[in-house]
Scaffold this motif. Structure first.
Motif, short mmCIF file in Angstrom:
data_model
loop_
_atom_site.label_atom_id
_atom_site.label_comp_id
_atom_site.label_asym_id
_atom_site.label_seq_id
_atom_site.Cartn_x
_atom_site.Cartn_y
_atom_site.Cartn_z
N HIS A 31 38.20 39.23 43.42
CA HIS A 31 39.60 39.54 43.10
C HIS A 31 39.80 39.64 41.59
N ILE A 32 39.22 38.72 40.85
CA ILE A 32 39.36 38.73 39.39
C ILE A 32 38.72 39.98 38.79
N VAL A 33 37.51 40.30 39.24
CA VAL A 33 36.82 41.48 38.72
C VAL A 33 37.61 42.75 39.00
N ASN A 34 38.11 42.89 40.21
CA ASN A 34 38.90 44.08 40.56
C ASN A 34 40.18 44.16 39.74
N ALA A 35 40.81 43.01 39.52
CA ALA A 35 42.04 42.99 38.73
C ALA A 35 41.76 43.37 37.28
N LEU A 36 40.66 42.89 36.72
CA LEU A 36 40.32 43.22 35.33
C LEU A 36 39.96 44.69 35.17
N GLU A 37 39.30 45.26 36.17
CA GLU A 37 38.91 46.66 36.08
C GLU A 37 40.12 47.59 36.09
N ASP A 38 41.24 47.12 36.63
CA ASP A 38 42.46 47.93 36.64
C ASP A 38 43.26 47.82 35.34
N LYS A 39 42.84 46.93 34.46
CA LYS A 39 43.56 46.72 33.19
C LYS A 39 42.94 47.56 32.08
N GLU A 40 43.77 47.93 31.13
CA GLU A 40 43.31 48.71 29.97
C GLU A 40 43.18 47.83 28.73
N GLU A 41 43.35 46.54 28.90
CA GLU A 41 43.29 45.62 27.76
C GLU A 41 41.85 45.27 27.43
N VAL A 42 41.69 44.60 26.27
CA VAL A 42 40.38 44.11 25.87
C VAL A 42 40.10 42.81 26.62
N TYR A 43 38.88 42.69 27.12
CA TYR A 43 38.52 41.50 27.91
C TYR A 43 38.65 40.22 27.10
N SER A 44 39.17 39.19 27.75
CA SER A 44 39.18 37.84 27.19
C SER A 44 39.27 36.85 28.34
#
Length: 220
Positions: A31-44
């Protein structure tokens, strides 16, 4: 956002101690990985924390939900196992029960005409019960070693795998052993032992079918 292998590992390490079971751990991670892949922000890691808190209510809520799901699974597994036991009296499984009853009748008839040594049958029955228990707990240990976490289904499966052994020990101590708590005649011991054998045959077949069943549980 495209995650690097190091970022994937950082997420795994961050959430590893939160879920108790491997199923919830994998689902939280996915769930976390899928949610992050939908974001355009820089990873943190703060983004990861925000997803955990926003979508799951935090680590404490994940643990609380796991406890609820464990109770649900316990009920579902118990119901499923009882269903398999009941189905053993339906066609075509009924044929096996009839064959076992005929065998029990033949053994009892033989015991009325001559002395009957109950030890070989007791050893065979307890061997069946113990093999199921040993197999189930070895599978649990293998999964724990491979995944570093127990499965959410292990508690229910482990309890049901020891049910037959518990019944066998109870019957042996109360009715069959030489110093049993309830004193009965030798012929009565044979009847009790044959009843235990008949239950064992049903239990083994039901557990085999039950173990093949799968229950899906989703936390998000």
């Amino acid at each position: 956002m495209v995650l690097t292998s190091q970022q994937h590992q950082q997420i795994r390490n961050y959430i590893f101690d939160a879920p108790k079971y491997t199923e919830t751990y994998n689902e939280v991670y996915d769930h976390i990985v899928n949610a992050l892949e939908d974001k355009e922000e820089v990873y943190s890691i703060e983004l990861v924390t925000g997803i955990v808190n926003g979508d799951f209510g935090g680590f404490n809520e994940i643990r609380r939900q796991e406890e609820l799901y464990q109770k649900q699974i316990n009920k579902k597994y118990a119901k499923l196992f009882l269903t398999e036991l009941a189905d053993s009296f339906k066609w075509p499984c009924l044929l096996s029960n009839v064959a076992n009853l005929m065998l029990c009748f033949c053994i009892y008839w033989s015991s009325t005409n001559s002395s009957f040594n109950t030890k070989p049958m007791m050893i065979a029955i307890f061997s069946c019960f113990m093999l199921i228990t040993i197999y189930m707990y070895s599978q649990m240990w293998i999964r724990k070693t491979r995944n570093k976490k127990y499965s959410i289904f292990d508690n229910s499966s482990g309890s049901l795998s020891t049910f037959g052994l518990f019944i066998g020990i109870f019957v042996f101590n109360w009715f069959v052993s030489d110093d049993s708590l309830i004193s009965i005649s030798q012929h009565s011991k044979v009847i009790v032992l044959l009843t235990l054998y008949f239950f064992c045959s049903i239990y083994v077949r039901a557990f085999r079918k039950f173990y093949k069943q799968k229950i899906k549980i989703l936390i998000a």
